[in-house]
Write an enzyme that holds these catalytic residues in place. Sequence first.
Site, mmCIF file in Angstrom:
data_model
loop_
_atom_site.group_PDB
_atom_site.id
_atom_site.type_symbol
_atom_site.label_atom_id
_atom_site.label_comp_id
_atom_site.label_asym_id
_atom_site.label_seq_id
_atom_site.Cartn_x
_atom_site.Cartn_y
_atom_site.Cartn_z
ATOM 1 N N ARG A 27 -9.316 8.946 -52.587
ATOM 2 C CA ARG A 27 -8.964 7.828 -53.481
ATOM 3 C C ARG A 27 -9.811 7.933 -54.753
ATOM 4 N NH1 ARG A 27 -9.263 2.054 -51.268
ATOM 5 N NH2 ARG A 27 -11.169 2.873 -50.364
ATOM 6 N N ARG B 295 -15.416 5.527 -55.366
ATOM 7 C CA ARG B 295 -16.208 4.437 -54.798
ATOM 8 C C ARG B 295 -17.360 4.958 -53.940
ATOM 9 N NH1 ARG B 295 -12.037 0.093 -52.364
ATOM 10 N NH2 ARG B 295 -13.605 0.077 -50.734
ATOM 11 N N ARG C 119 -16.818 1.694 -41.543
ATOM 12 C CA ARG C 119 -15.878 0.635 -41.953
ATOM 13 C C ARG C 119 -14.731 0.519 -40.947
ATOM 14 N NH1 ARG C 119 -14.677 2.759 -47.729
ATOM 15 N NH2 ARG C 119 -13.037 1.167 -47.764
HETATM 16 P P1 AP5 Z 1 -5.725 1.383 -51.048
HETATM 17 O O1 AP5 Z 1 -4.507 0.670 -51.499
HETATM 18 O O2 AP5 Z 1 -6.893 1.442 -51.972
HETATM 19 O O3 AP5 Z 1 -6.146 0.860 -49.582
HETATM 20 P P2 AP5 Z 1 -6.910 -0.461 -49.136
HETATM 21 O O4 AP5 Z 1 -6.306 -0.905 -47.856
HETATM 22 O O5 AP5 Z 1 -6.962 -1.455 -50.276
HETATM 23 O O6 AP5 Z 1 -8.316 0.186 -48.861
HETATM 24 P P3 AP5 Z 1 -9.794 -0.319 -49.143
HETATM 25 O O7 AP5 Z 1 -10.674 0.821 -48.739
HETATM 26 O O8 AP5 Z 1 -9.962 -0.847 -50.544
HETATM 27 O O9 AP5 Z 1 -9.927 -1.459 -48.134
HETATM 28 P P4 AP5 Z 1 -11.206 -2.029 -47.608
HETATM 29 O O10 AP5 Z 1 -10.656 -3.215 -46.911
HETATM 30 O O11 AP5 Z 1 -12.071 -1.163 -46.800
HETATM 31 O O12 AP5 Z 1 -12.092 -2.258 -48.932
HETATM 32 P P5 AP5 Z 1 -12.406 -3.534 -49.800
HETATM 33 O O13 AP5 Z 1 -12.419 -3.123 -51.209
HETATM 34 O O14 AP5 Z 1 -11.597 -4.710 -49.385
HETATM 35 O O15 AP5 Z 1 -5.291 2.879 -50.656
HETATM 36 C C1 AP5 Z 1 -6.241 3.825 -50.212
HETATM 37 C C2 AP5 Z 1 -5.834 5.224 -50.732
HETATM 38 O O16 AP5 Z 1 -4.593 5.591 -50.123
HETATM 39 C C3 AP5 Z 1 -5.610 5.278 -52.254
HETATM 40 O O17 AP5 Z 1 -6.027 6.537 -52.730
HETATM 41 C C4 AP5 Z 1 -4.078 5.139 -52.403
HETATM 42 O O18 AP5 Z 1 -3.591 5.782 -53.572
HETATM 43 C C5 AP5 Z 1 -3.589 5.818 -51.124
HETATM 44 N N1 AP5 Z 1 -2.345 5.228 -50.617
HETATM 45 C C6 AP5 Z 1 -1.984 3.917 -50.636
HETATM 46 N N2 AP5 Z 1 -0.764 3.761 -50.067
HETATM 47 C C7 AP5 Z 1 -0.368 5.010 -49.672
HETATM 48 C C8 AP5 Z 1 0.791 5.527 -49.013
HETATM 49 N N3 AP5 Z 1 1.796 4.707 -48.639
HETATM 50 N N4 AP5 Z 1 0.833 6.863 -48.752
HETATM 51 C C9 AP5 Z 1 -0.166 7.690 -49.116
HETATM 52 N N5 AP5 Z 1 -1.294 7.272 -49.758
HETATM 53 C C10 AP5 Z 1 -1.385 5.945 -50.023
HETATM 54 O O19 AP5 Z 1 -13.893 -3.860 -49.306
HETATM 55 C C11 AP5 Z 1 -14.977 -3.008 -49.629
HETATM 56 C C12 AP5 Z 1 -16.255 -3.584 -49.018
HETATM 57 O O20 AP5 Z 1 -16.513 -4.903 -49.537
HETATM 58 C C13 AP5 Z 1 -16.227 -3.798 -47.494
HETATM 59 O O21 AP5 Z 1 -16.566 -2.626 -46.787
HETATM 60 C C14 AP5 Z 1 -17.277 -4.901 -47.330
HETATM 61 O O22 AP5 Z 1 -18.587 -4.387 -47.442
HETATM 62 C C15 AP5 Z 1 -17.020 -5.776 -48.549
HETATM 63 N N6 AP5 Z 1 -16.013 -6.816 -48.278
HETATM 64 C C16 AP5 Z 1 -14.807 -6.965 -48.913
HETATM 65 N N7 AP5 Z 1 -14.157 -8.032 -48.414
HETATM 66 C C17 AP5 Z 1 -14.950 -8.564 -47.457
HETATM 67 C C18 AP5 Z 1 -14.799 -9.671 -46.573
HETATM 68 N N8 AP5 Z 1 -13.694 -10.429 -46.567
HETATM 69 N N9 AP5 Z 1 -15.819 -9.918 -45.710
HETATM 70 C C19 AP5 Z 1 -16.949 -9.183 -45.700
HETATM 71 N N10 AP5 Z 1 -17.139 -8.112 -46.506
HETATM 72 C C20 AP5 Z 1 -16.143 -7.810 -47.378
#
Ligand code: AP5
Length: 209
Positions: free
Chosen positions: A127, A153, A164
């Site tokens: 990503r 990231r 994660r």
């Molecule tokens: P993408 O769309 O970026 O996937 P995502 O599900 O949004 O993945 P994240 O890693 O952002 O989710 P996350 O929940 O771990 O992170 P977050 O930022 O919320 O797609 C991923 C990749 O795949 C991209 O390259 C995309 O192009 C590709 N892709 C997408 N669709 C595709 C398809 N159909 N086919 C092929 N490729 C595809 O959280 C980060 C951190 O913040 C957490 O670890 C935690 O420390 C903190 N945090 C955030 N929210 C909370 C919460 N509610 N509580 C506690 N801590 C939190």
Amino acid sequence: MRLVLVGAPGSGKGTQADVLEARLKTPKVSTGDMLRAALKAGTKLGLEAKSYMDAGKLVPDSVVIGLVEERLGEPDAKNGFILDGFPRTTAQADALGALLDRLGKPLDRVVELAVPSELIVERIIHRRTDKRTGQIYHLKYSPPPPNAELEHRADDREETVNKRLADYEAMTTALLPYYQKLGLLVRVDGVGKPAEVTARVLGALGLSA
Ligand code: AP5
């Protein structure tokens, strides 16, 4: 539409939330994006969250619940929102439910994006995000244009991704039976081209593609 997207890290929540935001004219509310913005801005909250995020651990419930309560009180979220990455624990889901009850605006749907874990690591480690626009790319599946200013990231290293994923299994999958019992959960196959997944999500929401 008041919507929650649930799914493992890398399941495509951010990608789908961006498309749905434009399609439904409803703001995407991503706790991950808000925490990264706080970190970039060097705020106290951002610095507090950094050690958790870098280690692939969940930020404490009290921190993210406060952030979301504040964000959902903003004018653009009054008529709907697409929550991406929140709630992630049952305590967060309880807090969200209590907030929406107070506002008299219950959730319409919770969409689970289902992607097998063997596809997740490859999605995440390749990503890249354009730091000017926030657009999400994948070096193989959604290649960035040559003029993109790409960021990798800090939590997208393989060892952090495994942590994660373990946290997702241990803490977030409990939300699936939680929302199933409330009659809100729909499961969508998250494998396939992003546009195919969008069509499935819209279908699950009773909307045409
Ligand atoms: P993408 O769309 O970026 O996937 P995502 O599900 O949004 O993945 P994240 O890693 O952002 O989710 P996350 O929940 O771990 O992170 P977050 O930022 O919320 O797609 C991923 C990749 O795949 C991209 O390259 C995309 O192009 C590709 N892709 C997408 N669709 C595709 C398809 N159909 N086919 C092929 N490729 C595809 O959280 C980060 C951190 O913040 C957490 O670890 C935690 O420390 C903190 N945090 C955030 N929210 C909370 C919460 N509610 N509580 C506690 N801590 C939190």
